[in-house]
Design a protein around this motif. Structure first.
Motif, PDB file in Angstrom:
ATOM      1  N   GLN B   6       0.835  -1.202   0.000  1.00 48.90           N
ATOM      2  CA  GLN B   6       0.000   0.000   0.000  1.00 48.90           C
ATOM      3  C   GLN B   6       0.870   1.253   0.000  1.00 48.90           C
ATOM      4  O   GLN B   6       1.919   1.302   0.632  1.00 48.90           O
ATOM      5  CB  GLN B   6      -0.912   0.020   1.230  1.00 48.90           C
ATOM      6  CG  GLN B   6      -1.978  -1.057   1.191  1.00 48.90           C
ATOM      7  CD  GLN B   6      -2.972  -0.921   2.321  1.00 48.90           C
ATOM      8  OE1 GLN B   6      -3.052  -1.753   3.214  1.00 48.90           O
ATOM      9  NE2 GLN B   6      -3.755   0.170   2.264  1.00 48.90           N
ATOM     10  N   SER B   7       0.388   2.265  -0.712  1.00 46.85           N
ATOM     11  CA  SER B   7       1.100   3.551  -0.737  1.00 46.85           C
ATOM     12  C   SER B   7       0.089   4.697  -0.850  1.00 46.85           C
ATOM     13  O   SER B   7      -0.998   4.505  -1.405  1.00 46.85           O
ATOM     14  CB  SER B   7       2.077   3.584  -1.924  1.00 46.85           C
ATOM     15  OG  SER B   7       1.390   3.457  -3.150  1.00 46.85           O
ATOM     16  N   GLU B   9       2.456   5.511   2.746  1.00 47.38           N
ATOM     17  CA  GLU B   9       2.303   5.040   4.132  1.00 47.38           C
ATOM     18  C   GLU B   9       1.439   5.996   4.920  1.00 47.38           C
ATOM     19  O   GLU B   9       0.665   5.580   5.781  1.00 47.38           O
ATOM     20  CB  GLU B   9       3.678   4.937   4.791  1.00 47.38           C
ATOM     21  CG  GLU B   9       4.506   3.775   4.287  1.00 47.38           C
ATOM     22  CD  GLU B   9       5.785   3.623   5.084  1.00 47.38           C
ATOM     23  OE1 GLU B   9       6.681   2.898   4.622  1.00 47.38           O
ATOM     24  OE2 GLU B   9       5.900   4.237   6.157  1.00 47.38           O
ATOM     25  N   LEU B  21      -5.715   6.515  -2.568  1.00 47.31           N
ATOM     26  CA  LEU B  21      -4.794   5.585  -1.925  1.00 47.31           C
ATOM     27  C   LEU B  21      -4.617   4.396  -2.860  1.00 47.31           C
ATOM     28  O   LEU B  21      -5.571   3.965  -3.517  1.00 47.31           O
ATOM     29  CB  LEU B  21      -5.346   5.098  -0.586  1.00 47.31           C
ATOM     30  CG  LEU B  21      -5.913   6.147   0.374  1.00 47.31           C
ATOM     31  CD1 LEU B  21      -6.362   5.481   1.661  1.00 47.31           C
ATOM     32  CD2 LEU B  21      -4.920   7.236   0.629  1.00 47.31           C
ATOM     33  N   THR B 107      -2.506   2.630   4.882  1.00 45.67           N
ATOM     34  CA  THR B 107      -2.213   4.048   4.669  1.00 45.67           C
ATOM     35  C   THR B 107      -2.902   4.829   5.774  1.00 45.67           C
ATOM     36  O   THR B 107      -4.120   4.718   5.950  1.00 45.67           O
ATOM     37  CB  THR B 107      -2.730   4.531   3.303  1.00 45.67           C
ATOM     38  OG1 THR B 107      -2.002   3.901   2.259  1.00 45.67           O
ATOM     39  CG2 THR B 107      -2.589   6.055   3.190  1.00 45.67           C
TER      40      THR B 107
END
Lengths: 116, 113
Positions: B6-7, B9, B21, B107
């Motif tokens: 996931q990015s 953070e 996201l 995130t």
């Protein structure tokens, strides 16, 4: 419905002590899961159960044991706690058919465990 | 190996500032991709499930989309109450477990008034 409940909410143990975490669900779900959540690691599966009397290992099972004597309860045991087991533990459950068609897992509020 | 990334953070937005996201995944056949919201000190709360590329789901200011390699959670005109950590998880089609999920690290979204 209370959903998924966990006891205790917090616990501090000394290295080598034992304890049992209790998870209960009132949704008549077949499958139940224990996860641990650590900073930067995400949720990782410890053990799971597909029905009363059955359990299986997940991704990180070492140092833990589980039992599912009743359909609504799933117990997670630490026989000899270690500092590496300091974590937040979550229980989850799911209906085999997916109660709303989505097959989502319902999570409990968590148990924060510290091992000194 | 099944993997979820996931990015970013962490993401800080002004109230009303829309953004997205990202959740990229590698899985041996996808049965479902799940989005959860987690508030501090609480368990994850289910938001969406997506099953196939091209699928979209909406709920209030949130919309989730899915491609063959990634999913996006779009937040339109966010409010401070949208502040939380958003988790993505995949359920592989071929696994020995039972509806087992693999989670990303999440995130952490902060919406500033």
């Amino acid at each position: 419905n209370a959903g998924v409940t966990q006891t205790p909410k917090f616990r501090v143990l000394k290295t080598g002590q034992s304890m049992t975490l209790l998870c209960a669900q009132d949704m008549n779900h077949e499958y139940m899961y224990w996860y641990r959540q650590d900073p930067g690691m995400g949720l990782r599966l410890i053990h799971y159960s597909v029905g009363e009397g059955t359990t299986a290992k997940g991704e990180v099972p070492d140092g833990y044991n589980v039992s599912r004597l009743k359909k609504q309860n799933f117990l997670l045991g630490l026989e000899s706690a270690a500092p590496s087991q300091t974590s937040v533990y979550f229980c989850a459950s799911i209906s085999r058919q997916g109660s709303s068609g989505y097959n989502e897992q319902f999570f409990g509020p968590g148990t924060r465990l510290t091992v000194l | 190996e099944d993997q979820v990334t996931q990015s970013p953070e962490a993401l800080r937005l002004q109230e009303g500032e829309s953004s997205s996201l990202n959740c990229s995944y590698t899985v041996s056949g996808l049965r479902g991709l799940f989005w959860y919201r987690q508030d501090p000190g609480k368990g994850p709360e289910f938001l969406f499930t997506l099953y196939s590329a091209g699928e979209e789901k909406e709920k209030e200011r949130l919309k989730a989309t899915l491609t063959k390699k990634e999913s996006f959670l779009h937040i339109t005109a966010p409010k401070p109450e949208d502040s939380a950590t958003y988790l993505c998880a995949v359920e592989p089609r071929f696994q020995t477990g039972a509806n087992n999920l693999f989670f990303g690290t999440g995130t952490r979204l902060t919406v500033i008034p």
